[in-house]
Scaffold this motif. Structure first.
Motif, PDB file in Angstrom:
ATOM      1  N   GLU A 306      -6.680  12.083  17.907  1.00 18.03           N
ATOM      2  CA  GLU A 306      -5.465  11.449  18.416  1.00 18.03           C
ATOM      3  C   GLU A 306      -4.747  10.659  17.321  1.00 18.03           C
ATOM      4  N   ILE A 307      -5.508   9.891  16.544  1.00 23.29           N
ATOM      5  CA  ILE A 307      -4.904   9.077  15.484  1.00 23.29           C
ATOM      6  C   ILE A 307      -4.432   9.958  14.326  1.00 23.29           C
ATOM      7  N   VAL A 308      -5.262  10.916  13.931  1.00 26.19           N
ATOM      8  CA  VAL A 308      -4.942  11.776  12.789  1.00 26.19           C
ATOM      9  C   VAL A 308      -3.639  12.538  13.023  1.00 26.19           C
ATOM     10  N   GLU A 309      -3.419  12.994  14.255  1.00 26.32           N
ATOM     11  CA  GLU A 309      -2.239  13.802  14.542  1.00 26.32           C
ATOM     12  C   GLU A 309      -0.946  12.989  14.561  1.00 26.32           C
ATOM     13  N   THR A 310      -1.053  11.652  14.472  1.00 27.78           N
ATOM     14  CA  THR A 310       0.155  10.814  14.396  1.00 27.78           C
ATOM     15  C   THR A 310       0.405  10.304  12.977  1.00 27.78           C
ATOM     16  N   ALA A 311      -0.379  10.756  12.017  1.00 29.68           N
ATOM     17  CA  ALA A 311      -0.259  10.255  10.639  1.00 29.68           C
ATOM     18  C   ALA A 311       1.116  10.577  10.061  1.00 29.68           C
ATOM     19  N   LYS A 312       1.676   9.609   9.325  1.00 29.78           N
ATOM     20  CA  LYS A 312       2.958   9.813   8.638  1.00 29.78           C
ATOM     21  C   LYS A 312       2.667  10.482   7.289  1.00 29.78           C
ATOM     22  N   ILE A 313       3.092  11.719   7.138  1.00 28.39           N
ATOM     23  CA  ILE A 313       2.809  12.519   5.953  1.00 28.39           C
ATOM     24  C   ILE A 313       4.110  12.768   5.213  1.00 28.39           C
ATOM     25  N   GLY A 314       4.107  12.578   3.881  1.00 27.14           N
ATOM     26  CA  GLY A 314       5.339  12.854   3.149  1.00 27.14           C
ATOM     27  C   GLY A 314       5.413  12.173   1.802  1.00 27.14           C
ATOM     28  N   ASP A 315       6.597  11.657   1.490  1.00 23.01           N
ATOM     29  CA  ASP A 315       6.929  11.116   0.170  1.00 23.01           C
ATOM     30  C   ASP A 315       6.021   9.925  -0.157  1.00 23.01           C
ATOM     31  N   PRO A 316       5.177  10.024  -1.202  1.00 19.38           N
ATOM     32  CA  PRO A 316       4.239   8.938  -1.509  1.00 19.38           C
ATOM     33  C   PRO A 316       4.906   7.689  -2.066  1.00 19.38           C
ATOM     34  N   SER A 317       6.174   7.784  -2.457  1.00 20.07           N
ATOM     35  CA  SER A 317       6.864   6.602  -2.986  1.00 20.07           C
ATOM     36  C   SER A 317       7.379   5.700  -1.876  1.00 20.07           C
ATOM     37  N   ARG A 318       7.252   6.124  -0.618  1.00 14.24           N
ATOM     38  CA  ARG A 318       7.661   5.300   0.532  1.00 14.24           C
ATOM     39  C   ARG A 318       6.457   4.531   1.069  1.00 14.24           C
ATOM     40  N   TYR A 319       6.643   3.260   1.320  1.00 13.63           N
ATOM     41  CA  TYR A 319       5.521   2.417   1.738  1.00 13.63           C
ATOM     42  C   TYR A 319       5.008   2.767   3.134  1.00 13.63           C
ATOM     43  N   GLU A 320       5.839   3.411   3.970  1.00 13.72           N
ATOM     44  CA  GLU A 320       5.377   3.749   5.317  1.00 13.72           C
ATOM     45  C   GLU A 320       4.540   5.031   5.347  1.00 13.72           C
ATOM     46  N   THR A 321       4.547   5.809   4.271  1.00 16.49           N
ATOM     47  CA  THR A 321       3.777   7.055   4.239  1.00 16.49           C
ATOM     48  C   THR A 321       2.282   6.749   4.244  1.00 16.49           C
ATOM     49  N   GLN A 322       1.534   7.505   5.036  1.00 14.23           N
ATOM     50  CA  GLN A 322       0.089   7.283   5.148  1.00 14.23           C
ATOM     51  C   GLN A 322      -0.735   8.356   4.438  1.00 14.23           C
ATOM     52  N   ILE A 323      -0.196   9.569   4.307  1.00 13.81           N
ATOM     53  CA  ILE A 323      -0.895  10.649   3.608  1.00 13.81           C
ATOM     54  C   ILE A 323       0.097  11.337   2.678  1.00 13.81           C
ATOM     55  N   GLY A 324      -0.259  11.411   1.407  1.00 14.61           N
ATOM     56  CA  GLY A 324       0.624  11.981   0.404  1.00 14.61           C
ATOM     57  C   GLY A 324       0.177  13.373  -0.017  1.00 14.61           C
TER      58      GLY A 324
END
Length: 390
Positions: A306-324
């Motif tokens: 449940e938690i993994v499927e809500t992870a914010k994935i994307g641009d690593p230069s953004r502080y809100e990103t959780q997986i780069g």
């Protein structure tokens, strides 16, 4: 495009080959700097310069307290440059900016720690059965230390070798990963600014066979500290053995998280997620196996998914990103192969398992956070290090 030379003997030095290679951003895929492509001649020069510096009065006559003061000055300069160093490293290896910034702050703390330890390294008086004999031990520096570091946490893993080596009075030659050389060269620049004598800190960039192996085999190399994969570690150990050199190896792992039914399940789920999905699983201590007591298995996996499927994935230069992104194209391909291997072996894919593409994923060097259940210990997916978010 920025161009980085070798740093040898306190000077910026052109590669003797006249060749350069590009370093690219994992997220965008754009080349942003050129790195000197070293060879055996560059490696030999660096070791010889470091050996001369080791014997020179400018370094050898410093007291331990004076060495500590230099380390303390370097730590302060790192603190002053946390944001800049973090941005360079994030650009090179694609790690989350929030994570890199924290690591760089810790790098400064490691130098502070060893600055305080420098003049606390003492021998001892050894009691023996001869009253008229004074027997004691004394610790002395080895000489030239070669540090070979990987691409996943360049500054942190270099510091763990560099700070104690310098505190003890050694000199050092650093060979960073060819994927992430820039931040280590910037660290050398700060060491020079801190006032370390010329030749005490050196950086030679390039590839393993062309630079790493000559550094290890050089007769003036006294100690080798290596972080990387087990195959690379074997090669380093074999190359160092002929000269009876001291070797420290920090290799890969397949670390287990073990959770019993009396645990705080919510906290344990968070811990498991941080253990494997931090740095997109690209750490040698990633918690890549999860061993659960039978009666909490289904509940735990459901919460995890449940938690993994809500992870914010994307641009690593953004502080809100959780997986780069994955740091290198080769590693990205290896992770996807390992996922397919897990499916072929009969493991149950709970979620993830695919590469991600689209405008929000840059050049597409991403892998979905992936969970398998029903994994047996004889499966390759259970035995071999994936080094990814699996």
């Amino acid at each position: 495009m920025q161009r980085y030379q070798h740093f040898i003997g306190g000077e910026w030095v052109e590669p003797s080959s006249g060749e350069w290679f590009e370093t690219t951003e994992p997220f965008s895929g754009h080349a942003w700097a050129e790195i000197a492509k070293g060879n055996e001649r560059d490696a030999n020069r660096a070791v010889e310069v470091a050996h001369e510096a080791f014997l020179s009065p400018e370094w050898s006559s410093l007291t331990a307290t004076q060495r500590g003061a230099l380390l303390r000055k370097l730590a302060g300069l790192i603190e002053d440059n946390v944001e800049r160093l973090g941005m360079i490293e994030q650009r090179d290896n694609g790690k989350l900016i929030a994570e890199v910034a924290g690591q760089v702050r810790n790098v400064a703390q490691w130098f502070y720690y060893y600055s305080g330890l420098a003049d606390k390294i003492g021998g001892e008086v050894v009691p023996i059965n001869k009253a008229d004999v004074f027997n004691y031990t004394k610790y002395e520096p080895l000489g030239v230390v070669v540090a070979i570091t990987p691409w996943n946490s360049p500054l942190a893993l270099t510091t763990w070798k560099m700070a104690p080596a310098l505190a003890a009075g050694n000199t050092i030659v650093i060979k960073p990963s060819e994927y992430t050389s820039a931040s280590i060269l910037e660290l050398a620049k700060l060491a020079d600014e801190a006032g370390f004598p010329k030749g005490v800190v050196n950086v030679v960039t390039g590839f393993g066979q062309e630079v790493g192996e000559p550094l290890v085999r050089h007769p003036l190399t006294a100690k080798v500290a290596f972080t990387g994969g087990d195959i690379g570690g074997q090669k380093v150990n074999e190359a160092a053995a002929s000269g009876l050199k001291k070797v420290t190896l920090e290799l890969g792992g397949k670390s287990p998280n073990i959770v019993f039914d009396d645990a705080d399940i919510e906290q344990a789920v968070k811990g498991a997620i941080a253990g494997i999905f931090g740095a997109s699983g690209q750490t040698c201590m990633a918690g890549s196996r999860l061993l659960l007591q039978d009666n909490i298995h289904d509940e735990f996996v459901a919460k995890l998914k449940e938690i993994v499927e809500t992870a914010k994935i994307g641009d690593p230069s953004r502080y809100e990103t959780q997986i780069g992104p994955i740091a290198t194209r080769a590693q990205h391909e290896k992770i996807l192969r390992m996922i397919e291997m897990g499916k072929d072996e009969g493991a149950n894919l709970v979620c993830g398992g695919k590469a991600l593409s689209g405008p929000e994923f840059g050049q597409g060097q991403f892998v979905e956070p992936t969970i398998f259940t029903g994994v047996r210990n004889d499966m390759k997916i259970a035995q071999q290090e994936v080094f990814g978010p699996v």
